[in-house]
Design a protein around this motif. Structure first.
Motif, PDB file in Angstrom:
ATOM      1  N   ARG A  41       0.259  -1.439   0.135  1.00 59.13           N
ATOM      2  CA  ARG A  41       0.137  -0.224  -0.293  1.00 59.13           C
ATOM      3  C   ARG A  41       0.581   1.647   0.280  1.00 59.13           C
ATOM      4  NH1 ARG A  41      -1.817   3.479   3.877  1.00 59.13           N
ATOM      5  NH2 ARG A  41      -3.508   4.567   3.151  1.00 59.13           N
ATOM      6  N   GLU A  42       2.162   1.412   0.668  1.00 54.47           N
ATOM      7  CA  GLU A  42       2.944   2.728   0.739  1.00 54.47           C
ATOM      8  C   GLU A  42       3.549   2.608  -0.754  1.00 54.47           C
ATOM      9  OE1 GLU A  42       2.658  -0.011   3.124  1.00 54.47           O
ATOM     10  OE2 GLU A  42       1.745   0.867   4.962  1.00 54.47           O
ATOM     11  N   LYS A  43       3.752   1.407  -1.191  1.00 52.58           N
ATOM     12  CA  LYS A  43       4.544   1.712  -2.480  1.00 52.58           C
ATOM     13  C   LYS A  43       2.739   2.493  -3.861  1.00 52.58           C
ATOM     14  CE  LYS A  43       7.124  -0.290  -6.970  1.00 52.58           C
ATOM     15  NZ  LYS A  43       6.149   0.500  -7.408  1.00 52.58           N
ATOM     16  N   ILE A  44       2.257   2.346  -3.176  1.00 53.78           N
ATOM     17  CA  ILE A  44       0.595   2.446  -4.484  1.00 53.78           C
ATOM     18  C   ILE A  44       0.556   4.300  -4.106  1.00 53.78           C
ATOM     19  CG2 ILE A  44      -1.329   2.210  -5.036  1.00 53.78           C
ATOM     20  CD1 ILE A  44      -1.165  -0.337  -4.175  1.00 53.78           C
ATOM     21  N   ILE A  45       0.834   4.617  -2.449  1.00 55.33           N
ATOM     22  CA  ILE A  45       0.631   5.678  -2.295  1.00 55.33           C
ATOM     23  C   ILE A  45       2.070   6.869  -3.333  1.00 55.33           C
ATOM     24  CG2 ILE A  45       0.868   7.408  -0.078  1.00 55.33           C
ATOM     25  CD1 ILE A  45      -0.697   5.154   1.039  1.00 55.33           C
ATOM     26  N   ARG A  46       2.760   6.028  -2.555  1.00 53.79           N
ATOM     27  CA  ARG A  46       4.356   6.913  -3.757  1.00 53.79           C
ATOM     28  C   ARG A  46       4.072   6.628  -4.980  1.00 53.79           C
ATOM     29  NH1 ARG A  46       6.839   3.327   0.028  1.00 53.79           N
ATOM     30  NH2 ARG A  46       8.252   1.818  -1.426  1.00 53.79           N
ATOM     31  N   ASP A  47       3.723   5.633  -5.437  1.00 52.44           N
ATOM     32  CA  ASP A  47       3.936   6.121  -6.867  1.00 52.44           C
ATOM     33  C   ASP A  47       2.963   7.138  -7.336  1.00 52.44           C
ATOM     34  OD1 ASP A  47       5.008   4.040  -6.731  1.00 52.44           O
ATOM     35  OD2 ASP A  47       4.237   1.936  -7.358  1.00 52.44           O
ATOM     36  N   LEU A  48       1.362   7.012  -7.366  1.00 53.47           N
ATOM     37  CA  LEU A  48      -0.158   7.770  -7.164  1.00 53.47           C
ATOM     38  C   LEU A  48       0.971   9.003  -7.044  1.00 53.47           C
ATOM     39  CD1 LEU A  48      -2.576   5.979  -5.885  1.00 53.47           C
ATOM     40  CD2 LEU A  48      -1.685   5.931  -8.325  1.00 53.47           C
ATOM     41  N   GLN A  49       1.902   9.666  -6.128  1.00 53.54           N
ATOM     42  CA  GLN A  49       2.400  10.594  -5.745  1.00 53.54           C
ATOM     43  C   GLN A  49       2.859  11.492  -6.458  1.00 53.54           C
ATOM     44  OE1 GLN A  49       4.167  10.151  -1.363  1.00 53.54           O
ATOM     45  NE2 GLN A  49       1.906  10.635  -0.723  1.00 53.54           N
ATOM     46  N   ALA A  50       4.017  10.112  -7.507  1.00 53.33           N
ATOM     47  CA  ALA A  50       4.631  10.982  -8.594  1.00 53.33           C
ATOM     48  C   ALA A  50       3.774  12.090  -9.391  1.00 53.33           C
ATOM     49  CB  ALA A  50       5.060   9.681  -8.365  1.00 53.33           C
ATOM     50  N   PHE A  51       1.841  11.624  -9.232  1.00 47.48           N
ATOM     51  CA  PHE A  51       2.127  11.622 -10.958  1.00 47.48           C
ATOM     52  C   PHE A  51       0.351  12.810 -10.027  1.00 47.48           C
ATOM     53  CE2 PHE A  51       3.209   8.358 -12.196  1.00 47.48           C
ATOM     54  CZ  PHE A  51       4.245   8.822 -13.694  1.00 47.48           C
ATOM     55  N   ALA A  52       0.044  12.890  -8.959  1.00 44.43           N
ATOM     56  CA  ALA A  52      -1.016  13.095  -8.285  1.00 44.43           C
ATOM     57  C   ALA A  52      -0.484  14.966  -8.622  1.00 44.43           C
ATOM     58  CB  ALA A  52      -1.514  13.347  -6.724  1.00 44.43           C
ATOM     59  N   ASP A  53      -1.896  15.991  -8.545  1.00 47.17           N
ATOM     60  CA  ASP A  53      -1.511  17.281  -8.552  1.00 47.17           C
ATOM     61  C   ASP A  53      -1.043  17.849  -7.212  1.00 47.17           C
ATOM     62  OD1 ASP A  53      -2.627  17.092 -10.958  1.00 47.17           O
ATOM     63  OD2 ASP A  53      -4.734  17.793 -10.636  1.00 47.17           O
ATOM     64  N   GLU A  54      -1.875  16.977  -6.027  1.00 51.51           N
ATOM     65  CA  GLU A  54      -1.030  17.329  -4.509  1.00 51.51           C
ATOM     66  C   GLU A  54      -1.020  16.119  -4.065  1.00 51.51           C
ATOM     67  OE1 GLU A  54      -0.341  19.909  -3.870  1.00 51.51           O
ATOM     68  OE2 GLU A  54      -0.976  21.567  -5.100  1.00 51.51           O
ATOM     69  N   PRO A  55      -0.146  15.770  -3.720  1.00 45.94           N
ATOM     70  CA  PRO A  55       0.571  14.764  -2.790  1.00 45.94           C
ATOM     71  C   PRO A  55      -0.678  14.196  -1.799  1.00 45.94           C
ATOM     72  CG  PRO A  55       2.857  15.657  -3.211  1.00 45.94           C
ATOM     73  CD  PRO A  55       1.237  16.444  -3.322  1.00 45.94           C
ATOM     74  N   ASP A  56      -1.478  14.740  -1.022  1.00 43.33           N
ATOM     75  CA  ASP A  56      -1.780  15.142   0.334  1.00 43.33           C
ATOM     76  C   ASP A  56      -3.248  14.339  -0.542  1.00 43.33           C
ATOM     77  OD1 ASP A  56      -0.483  15.313   1.901  1.00 43.33           O
ATOM     78  OD2 ASP A  56      -0.970  17.544   1.978  1.00 43.33           O
ATOM     79  N   SER A  57      -3.727  14.584  -2.039  1.00 50.63           N
ATOM     80  CA  SER A  57      -4.290  13.935  -2.345  1.00 50.63           C
ATOM     81  C   SER A  57      -5.026  12.292  -2.702  1.00 50.63           C
ATOM     82  CB  SER A  57      -5.052  14.423  -4.128  1.00 50.63           C
ATOM     83  OG  SER A  57      -4.242  13.962  -4.932  1.00 50.63           O
ATOM     84  N   VAL A  58      -3.664  12.139  -2.228  1.00 51.21           N
ATOM     85  CA  VAL A  58      -3.612  10.306  -2.475  1.00 51.21           C
ATOM     86  C   VAL A  58      -4.678   9.336  -1.561  1.00 51.21           C
ATOM     87  CG1 VAL A  58      -2.191   8.278  -3.169  1.00 51.21           C
ATOM     88  CG2 VAL A  58      -1.407  10.649  -4.260  1.00 51.21           C
ATOM     89  N   GLU A  59      -5.227   8.675  -1.584  1.00 49.52           N
ATOM     90  CA  GLU A  59      -5.931   7.728  -1.161  1.00 49.52           C
ATOM     91  C   GLU A  59      -6.106   6.240  -1.324  1.00 49.52           C
ATOM     92  OE1 GLU A  59     -10.460   9.514   0.174  1.00 49.52           O
ATOM     93  OE2 GLU A  59      -9.168  11.450   0.550  1.00 49.52           O
TER      94      GLU A  59
END
Length: 772
Positions: free
Chosen positions: A5-23
């Protein structure tokens, strides 16, 4: 690969407008991209194995989801293809897949020979599961490194679109920008391609996950050999972000020696990266062209330009003109051969008509002169056949453009700047006829040596960087000739050019090709250079650039009286890297000079002294075996390395070891000779193997049993049973489940090999010295 789950969060944060938007929950994940919520389902596909994603009612692998849906690499690939098509609208040049050698840990001497595209593809497809791979593409100027990278980028983009490959190859041209600004260069190129939503964090993710191979073109521009560690620090940072994954290609127009130097300096990587971030260094060296490559280029170039000539006949004509020498520069260096063919096609000439009588150098000078001769006589003429500009004026115009580029530190100039420059020169030449001026302005827009810069029709650059370097050298020669006639007349202008930025080595070479090399001229130029440095009170680029030019000026010159260079200087002159390669230097004393990573390859010295000098490292190749009456006195030497076939085979740090290696080349190191130290004559086989084993870490941060066995063959048993246990015992080496890792810098360990007990590695070397 276990995706947490931690890796998925990091991966999505690499492309997200804002890192905090990842759930991310057990089965669902969401994040904001381009202001919209993207929601997808996570499933484990037991048939196809691994984590899968259901997005827009379609199931795909987790990796494919990022590649196609999030990063939109298919759009990226199409942009690369479109960019190639736009570039080809300006001018076409055939790509020829020449030969190259791939040097790896297992094959570090001769390398694996093959077609350059095939070997580059092998490097890009050869993913290392636990290490980042950095491959240096090396060659001298004009061997087609950039062309190779762009061709592979295009082919790989086509494969990606056709779903025959799952990664893109991305060529980023540094064009003189420092690698510490790599982030800026990447984001600028992404902006030019109009790729939205890709950030630096996204790039790191794509490389780490083998969806993108990054190619850094222009690594040689970073001047690492002059002591500047910014480039290496930036490369360290880049590899650090990759966390022991991915592939980087770094193109450098330097020889193998510089490659080894880069790798040695990057020994800071293992300590800064940590145990799980391993790195491997390979080298892809482009070779000379042969008749096969020449004919392939000829065939394509003639076909594209609708010429019916037989390629074999044109090749044979050039072959005869160069004295039937297959290895002549005109036939072996791709840049020179391709420009000859361009000239033949452009002016509808035979090889003999275009080249005429070839001078002894038979290089850039000869080709440029032939282009200009035909521009003057065939194109830049009135209806009555009278040239608008004579040859001298034509040279001056191109020299002026190159000088502006050098002063502004630009690869290209806007057309309006070039036209303004041309008008100013027309006024100086008293060309007042407006029709004649207009004709000259039209012609400069279509000049054979100036081409469009990228996709910008209003920008021009020289058809090859070496043309620009040649005309910069021409400016230096004109200023020097004027100074010889009228001392002090243009000294400030010469200082301005020398103090602007670091000169490429080839500028020094071209200065000597253009200069009238008689004894009086050379003596006068030496005195001018001495005067400039003697009056310079603070360290500046003058010291570096005169250090670049000076060895070319004195090459092959045999003064009747010894030249003393440097004894009157307030600050030390700086010589670096390749400037002494292929030089024949006689009757000179170097005083108070800095020699940074200097390399003596095919170098001849006779009656040469180095007095009160500082050497950061002296590298001597087996080809340099002609040293007669050479002395080093009252000087500091950090280390001396002996090279064979491009690989370091012996290195000494301690004065006694430095003395031993220099003595093998008939160089007298008087500082040690005076001490009358008892020299240990022979080095044991065990010690030689220790050196080789330590130097194996130059190319990788970790070694495996199978790699060592392949490289050392029968000697592997001795290394495994005798040397490795000692290194483990003395905490020099660490064994892990993956292999062996060096715990200290190689040079720090080698420095302790001085036959005494003054270092923390003293016990290790004492025990090694006892082995046979």
């Amino acid at each position: 690969m276990n995706i947490t789950r931690e890796k998925i969060i990091r991966d999505l944060q690499a492309f997200a407008d804002e890192p905090d938007s990842v759930e991310v929950s057990q089965n669902l994940a969401s994040f904001k991209r381009f202001g919209k919520d993207i929601i997808f389902e996570l499933v484990v596909n037991r048939e196809k194995e691994g984590l899968h994603v259901i997005f827009n009612d379609q199931e795909m692998s987790y990796k494919q989801f990022f590649s196609r849906e999030i990063a939109k690499l298919d759009i990226f690939a199409n942009k690369i293809i479109e960019s190639r098509s736009r570039s080809n609208n300006n001018y076409y040049e055939p790509f020829v897949d020449g030969k190259a050698n791939l040097f790896t840990f297992e094959n570090s001497f001769d390398g694996e020979e093959g077609d350059s595209l095939e070997l580059l593809m092998k490097e890009c497809y050869g993913i290392l599961p636990t290490s980042t791979k950095v491959t240096f593409i090396t060659a001298d100027a004009g061997y087609g490194k950039t062309f190779l990278l762009k061709e592979f980028q295009y082919k790989q983009a086509k494969k990606f679109i056709d779903r025959k490959s799952n990664f893109l190859f991305w060529h980023v041209d540094m064009q003189g920008r420092q690698l510490v600004r790599l982030d800026e260069a990447i984001m600028r190129d992404l902006g030019e391609l109009r790729i939205p939503g890709i950030y630096m964090s996204s790039v790191y993710y794509l490389i780490r996950n083998n969806l993108l191979v990054l190619s850094i073109d222009g690594f040689d521009e970073l001047a690492a050999e002059t002591g500047n560690t910014e480039a290496l620090g930036a490369l360290t940072n880049l590899v650090n972000q990759l966390k022991g994954r991915g592939i980087i290609i770094a193109a450098s127009r330097r020889t193998f020696f510089d490659y080894n130097d880069y790798v040695k300096k990057i020994r800071i990587l293992p300590k800064s990266l940590g145990e799980n971030n391993d790195c491997v260094f390979n080298e892809l060296k482009l070779n000379n062209w042969s008749k096969k490559e020449n004919l392939k280029y000829l065939k394509d170039a003639l076909f594209f330009n609708d010429r019916k000539d037989k390629p074999e006949y044109i090749y044979e004509d050039i072959f005869k003109l160069v004295g039937k020498k297959e290895k002549h520069a005109f036939l072996s260096i791709p840049f020179l051969f391709s420009r000859i063919i361009k000239g033949i096609i452009r002016y509808k000439n035979t090889p003999k008509e275009f080249l005429g009588k070839i001078n002894s150098e038979g290089g850039v000078k000869n080709i440029i002169e032939n282009f200009i001769k035909r521009e003057v006589s065939d194109k830049w003429i009135t209806k009555d056949g009278i040239p608008h500009l004579n040859k001298k004026q034509h040279f001056e115009l191109l020299t002026s453009i190159a000088e502006d580029m050098w002063i502004q530190q630009k690869e290209a100039l806007a057309m309006e700047d070039i036209l303004l420059n041309t008008r100013i020169l027309c006024e100086q030449w008293k060309i007042t006829d407006t029709k004649r001026q207009d004709a000259i302005m039209r012609m400069i827009k279509m000049h054979a040596l100036l081409v469009h810069y990228g996709n910008d029709a209003q920008m021009r650059k020289f058809d090859h960087p070496e043309y620009k370097n040649y005309f910069i050298a021409n400016r230096f020669v004109k200023i020097l000739e004027k100074l010889i006639e009228k001392p002090e007349s243009s000294l400030h202008r010469l200082k301005l050019l020398l103090d602007n930025s670091q000169l490429p080595d080839t500028v020094g070479l071209y200065i000597c090709n253009i200069l009238k090399r008689n004894e009086d001229n050379i003596k006068n130029i030496i005195q001018i250079l001495i005067k400039i440095i003697s009056e310079e009170w603070t360290p500046s680029m003058l010291h570096v650039n005169i250090g670049t030019i000076f060895p070319f000026i004195i090459n092959g010159f045999e003064p009747k009286e010894t030249i003393i260079f440097g004894d009157t200087f307030e600050n030390r002159i700086s010589f670096s890297s390749l400037v002494f390669e292929n030089k024949n230097i006689k009757n000179i004393e170097f005083h108070k000079a800095n020699f940074t990573n200097i390399f003596f390859k095919n170098t001849k010295f006779k009656n040469v002294k180095f007095i009160n000098c500082i050497f950061s490292d002296i590298k001597i190749d087996d080809e340099s075996n002609n040293f007669n009456n050479v002395f080093i006195e009252n000087s500091e030497i950090s280390s001396v390395s002996k090279y064979s076939n491009g690989e370091e085979i012996e290195k000494g740090f301690a004065p006694i070891r430095i003395y031993e290696i220099l003595k093998k080349f008939n160089i007298k190191y008087l500082d040690i000779e005076k001490d009358e130290i008892n020299i240990k004559k022979e080095i044991s086989n065990a010690k030689k193997l220790t050196y080789k084993f330590l130097n194996s870490f130059r190319r990788t941060s970790i070694l495996y049993s199978e790699n060592l066995e392949n490289k050392f063959n029968l000697d592997f048993i001795k290394i495994k049973e005798m040397i490795i246990p000692l290194m483990l015992e003395h905490d020099i080496l660490k064994e892990s489940r993956k292999g062996w890792r060096l715990l200290h810098k190689i040079d720090d360990i080698l420095k302790a090999d001085n036959y005494n007990k003054t270092d923390k590695f003293e016990k290790f070397w004492c025990e090694i010295n006892e082995l046979k």
